[in-house]
Design a protein around this motif. Structure first.
Motif, PDB file in Angstrom:
ATOM      1  N   GLU A 238       0.700  -1.317   0.041  1.00 55.90           N
ATOM      2  CA  GLU A 238      -0.205   0.020  -0.061  1.00 55.90           C
ATOM      3  C   GLU A 238       0.826   1.461   0.042  1.00 55.90           C
ATOM      4  O   GLU A 238       0.517   2.282  -0.283  1.00 55.90           O
ATOM      5  CB  GLU A 238      -0.945   0.070   1.249  1.00 55.90           C
ATOM      6  N   LYS A 239       2.216   1.134   0.324  1.00 56.54           N
ATOM      7  CA  LYS A 239       2.995   2.327   0.317  1.00 56.54           C
ATOM      8  C   LYS A 239       3.872   2.453  -0.985  1.00 56.54           C
ATOM      9  O   LYS A 239       4.585   3.513  -1.133  1.00 56.54           O
ATOM     10  CB  LYS A 239       3.961   2.202   1.525  1.00 56.54           C
ATOM     11  N   GLY A 240       3.718   1.661  -1.961  1.00 57.14           N
ATOM     12  CA  GLY A 240       4.451   1.745  -3.093  1.00 57.14           C
ATOM     13  C   GLY A 240       5.737   1.318  -2.963  1.00 57.14           C
ATOM     14  O   GLY A 240       6.344   2.123  -3.676  1.00 57.14           O
ATOM     15  N   ILE A 241       6.056   0.356  -2.271  1.00 61.14           N
ATOM     16  CA  ILE A 241       7.508  -0.045  -1.816  1.00 61.14           C
ATOM     17  C   ILE A 241       7.693  -1.657  -2.118  1.00 61.14           C
ATOM     18  O   ILE A 241       6.897  -2.407  -1.594  1.00 61.14           O
ATOM     19  CB  ILE A 241       7.926   0.336  -0.478  1.00 61.14           C
ATOM     20  N   ALA A 242       8.432  -1.945  -2.938  1.00 58.77           N
ATOM     21  CA  ALA A 242       8.598  -3.174  -3.275  1.00 58.77           C
ATOM     22  C   ALA A 242      10.031  -3.691  -2.536  1.00 58.77           C
ATOM     23  O   ALA A 242      10.044  -5.013  -2.329  1.00 58.77           O
ATOM     24  CB  ALA A 242       9.152  -3.644  -4.942  1.00 58.77           C
ATOM     25  N   MET A 243      10.801  -2.701  -2.046  1.00 59.34           N
ATOM     26  CA  MET A 243      12.019  -3.021  -1.614  1.00 59.34           C
ATOM     27  C   MET A 243      12.761  -1.956  -1.214  1.00 59.34           C
ATOM     28  O   MET A 243      12.239  -0.717  -1.683  1.00 59.34           O
ATOM     29  CB  MET A 243      13.219  -3.973  -2.225  1.00 59.34           C
ATOM     30  N   CYS A 244      13.845  -1.934  -0.446  1.00 55.16           N
ATOM     31  CA  CYS A 244      14.661  -0.606   0.056  1.00 55.16           C
ATOM     32  C   CYS A 244      16.113  -0.996  -0.247  1.00 55.16           C
ATOM     33  O   CYS A 244      16.614  -2.347   0.085  1.00 55.16           O
ATOM     34  CB  CYS A 244      14.542  -0.463   1.352  1.00 55.16           C
ATOM     35  N   PHE A 245      16.776  -0.151  -0.777  1.00 55.44           N
ATOM     36  CA  PHE A 245      18.086  -0.220  -1.222  1.00 55.44           C
ATOM     37  C   PHE A 245      19.047   0.262  -0.075  1.00 55.44           C
ATOM     38  O   PHE A 245      18.588   1.292   0.324  1.00 55.44           O
ATOM     39  CB  PHE A 245      18.493   0.345  -2.365  1.00 55.44           C
ATOM     40  N   THR A 246      20.102  -0.536   0.050  1.00 54.90           N
ATOM     41  CA  THR A 246      20.998  -0.029   1.205  1.00 54.90           C
ATOM     42  C   THR A 246      22.492  -0.397   0.545  1.00 54.90           C
ATOM     43  O   THR A 246      22.643  -0.997  -0.369  1.00 54.90           O
ATOM     44  CB  THR A 246      20.803  -0.743   2.520  1.00 54.90           C
ATOM     45  N   GLN A 247      23.433   0.452   1.222  1.00 52.62           N
ATOM     46  CA  GLN A 247      24.724   0.153   0.915  1.00 52.62           C
ATOM     47  C   GLN A 247      25.349  -0.375   2.094  1.00 52.62           C
ATOM     48  O   GLN A 247      24.940  -0.006   3.234  1.00 52.62           O
ATOM     49  CB  GLN A 247      25.421   1.510   0.547  1.00 52.62           C
ATOM     50  N   LYS A 248      26.440  -0.974   1.918  1.00 49.95           N
ATOM     51  CA  LYS A 248      27.267  -1.617   2.911  1.00 49.95           C
ATOM     52  C   LYS A 248      28.263  -0.876   3.683  1.00 49.95           C
ATOM     53  O   LYS A 248      29.212  -0.437   2.769  1.00 49.95           O
ATOM     54  CB  LYS A 248      27.830  -3.173   2.730  1.00 49.95           C
ATOM     55  N   LEU A 249      28.486  -0.558   4.800  1.00 43.26           N
ATOM     56  CA  LEU A 249      29.665   0.487   5.251  1.00 43.26           C
ATOM     57  C   LEU A 249      30.239  -0.447   6.252  1.00 43.26           C
ATOM     58  O   LEU A 249      29.652  -1.009   7.149  1.00 43.26           O
ATOM     59  CB  LEU A 249      29.017   1.849   5.744  1.00 43.26           C
ATOM     60  N   ILE A 250      31.526  -0.129   6.567  1.00 43.52           N
ATOM     61  CA  ILE A 250      32.552  -0.790   7.868  1.00 43.52           C
ATOM     62  C   ILE A 250      32.784   0.267   8.503  1.00 43.52           C
ATOM     63  O   ILE A 250      33.402   1.220   7.890  1.00 43.52           O
ATOM     64  CB  ILE A 250      33.674  -1.327   7.184  1.00 43.52           C
ATOM     65  N   VAL A 251      32.541   0.368   9.783  1.00 41.78           N
ATOM     66  CA  VAL A 251      32.693   1.505  10.820  1.00 41.78           C
ATOM     67  C   VAL A 251      33.663   1.132  11.635  1.00 41.78           C
ATOM     68  O   VAL A 251      33.433  -0.076  12.526  1.00 41.78           O
ATOM     69  CB  VAL A 251      31.320   2.098  11.270  1.00 41.78           C
ATOM     70  N   SER A 252      34.937   1.589  11.893  1.00 44.45           N
ATOM     71  CA  SER A 252      35.791   1.492  12.853  1.00 44.45           C
ATOM     72  C   SER A 252      35.291   2.236  14.285  1.00 44.45           C
ATOM     73  O   SER A 252      35.142   3.390  14.071  1.00 44.45           O
ATOM     74  CB  SER A 252      36.906   1.597  12.562  1.00 44.45           C
ATOM     75  N   LEU A 253      35.170   1.514  15.380  1.00 48.12           N
ATOM     76  CA  LEU A 253      34.946   2.440  16.531  1.00 48.12           C
ATOM     77  C   LEU A 253      36.169   2.656  17.511  1.00 48.12           C
ATOM     78  O   LEU A 253      35.906   3.297  18.554  1.00 48.12           O
ATOM     79  CB  LEU A 253      33.722   1.428  17.407  1.00 48.12           C
ATOM     80  N   GLU A 254      37.247   2.510  16.785  1.00 46.17           N
ATOM     81  CA  GLU A 254      38.577   2.763  17.723  1.00 46.17           C
ATOM     82  C   GLU A 254      38.770   4.259  17.500  1.00 46.17           C
ATOM     83  O   GLU A 254      38.799   4.893  16.575  1.00 46.17           O
ATOM     84  CB  GLU A 254      39.725   1.817  17.129  1.00 46.17           C
TER      85      GLU A 254
END
Length: 294
Positions: free
Chosen positions: A278-294
């Motif tokens: 009903e919202k007109g969404i078949a899927m959502c695209f994402t990108q993969k990120l690597i985050v360092s917490l140091e």
């Protein structure tokens, strides 16, 4: 940041997502499961009327009612709009001037497994997410580019915490294994908050993988807005897996493939989510990120 004073566990934001509803009811019966010494834990059934009749919402989607301008608009009179204002008064850290954590429990018909959707990329949330993924290696972490003050979602009422999404679960169905896993993760989050308040929050040893939302994708439609194609069988149930340029995305009713024409690899999520038709969404695209917490 000061010590966290309160954690809110919310279920039933959508009345046909039973995992959160029945976890909240379980915690209400056995509050010792969620009690910790350094903060208060409260539970909330967000949309009780929808929960009672087993529908996603009564008038409008409650999880799209929390934009600031909507909360301040006295002319919005739907059941969910009024309920959102009540929840805002209960949960918003802006009212208490104290750090609060919100854990909003959801389920999805998409094959997303266990996903923690960050309310913000606050350092506490990143440390929490990193620790959770070290304990639960299959847990995915999702972040949005939408700022809290622009977000219509319940989790935006606090910058700490987020949404715990679990699937694939059909609407109005309980899955015992996913129920148990959700309960375990909630307990681990509470333990982390306790450790944070005591100054002994465990540090994650590995970098954190975050899936960053890019945009929502609709189904192919004709001039009458009718769907002309389905999720391609090669993509169905492949949430968080790479979609490369030239890969099939949709299949028309005449068995013709519609290919992904982007220039970079993306990682689709919420693939074929039932509530998003009903919202007109078949899927959502994402990108993969690597985050360092140091």
């Amino acid at each position: 940041m000061n010590q966290i004073k309160r954690v809110a566990i919310v279920g039933g934001t959508h009345g046909n997502e039973l995992t959160g509803i029945y976890l909240v009811k379980k915690f209400d019966r056995a509050p010792e499961l969620i009690g910790r010494s350094t903060f208060e834990t409260i539970t909330l059934l967000a949309n009780p009327k929808a929960c009672e009749i087993g529908t996603r919402y009564i008038d409008i989607d409650l999880n799209r009612c929390f934009r600031k301008q909507d909360l301040e608009n006295p002319h919005l009179s739907s059941y969910e709009a009024q309920r959102a204002k009540e929840i805002y008064r209960i949960l918003s850290s802006k009212n208490t001037h104290q750090p609060n954590v919100i854990i909003d429990l959801h389920s999805t018909t998409s094959n997303m497994g266990l996903t923690f959707i960050l309310a913000s990329q606050h350092p506490f949330n990143l440390k929490l997410a990193a620790y959770l993924t070290s304990v639960y290696p299959h847990l995915k972490v999702l972040a949005s580019t939408t700022k809290n003050h622009d977000s219509p979602l319940l989790r935006s009422l606090s910058e700490l915490g987020g949404t715990l999404e679990v699937g694939a679960v059909p609407q109005s169905v309980l899955d015992a294994s996913l129920f148990q896993q959700t309960e375990q993760i909630v307990g681990t989050i509470l333990d982390c908050v306790e450790a944070y308040n005591q100054g002994i929050m465990p540090a994650a040893k590995n970098p954190l993988t975050i899936y960053q939302s890019i945009r929502a994708i609709d189904y192919p439609r004709n001039e009458n807005r009718e769907i002309e194609a389905m999720i391609h069988p090669h993509l169905q149930s492949r949430d968080y897996q790479a979609l490369n340029p030239g890969d099939p995305m949709f299949l028309t009713f005449d068995d013709e493939s519609v290919l992904y024409e982007g220039k970079s690899t993306v990682y689709p999520i919420f693939i074929n989510e039932a509530a998003y038709y009903e919202k007109g969404i078949a899927m959502c695209f994402t990108q993969k990120l690597i985050v360092s917490l140091e």
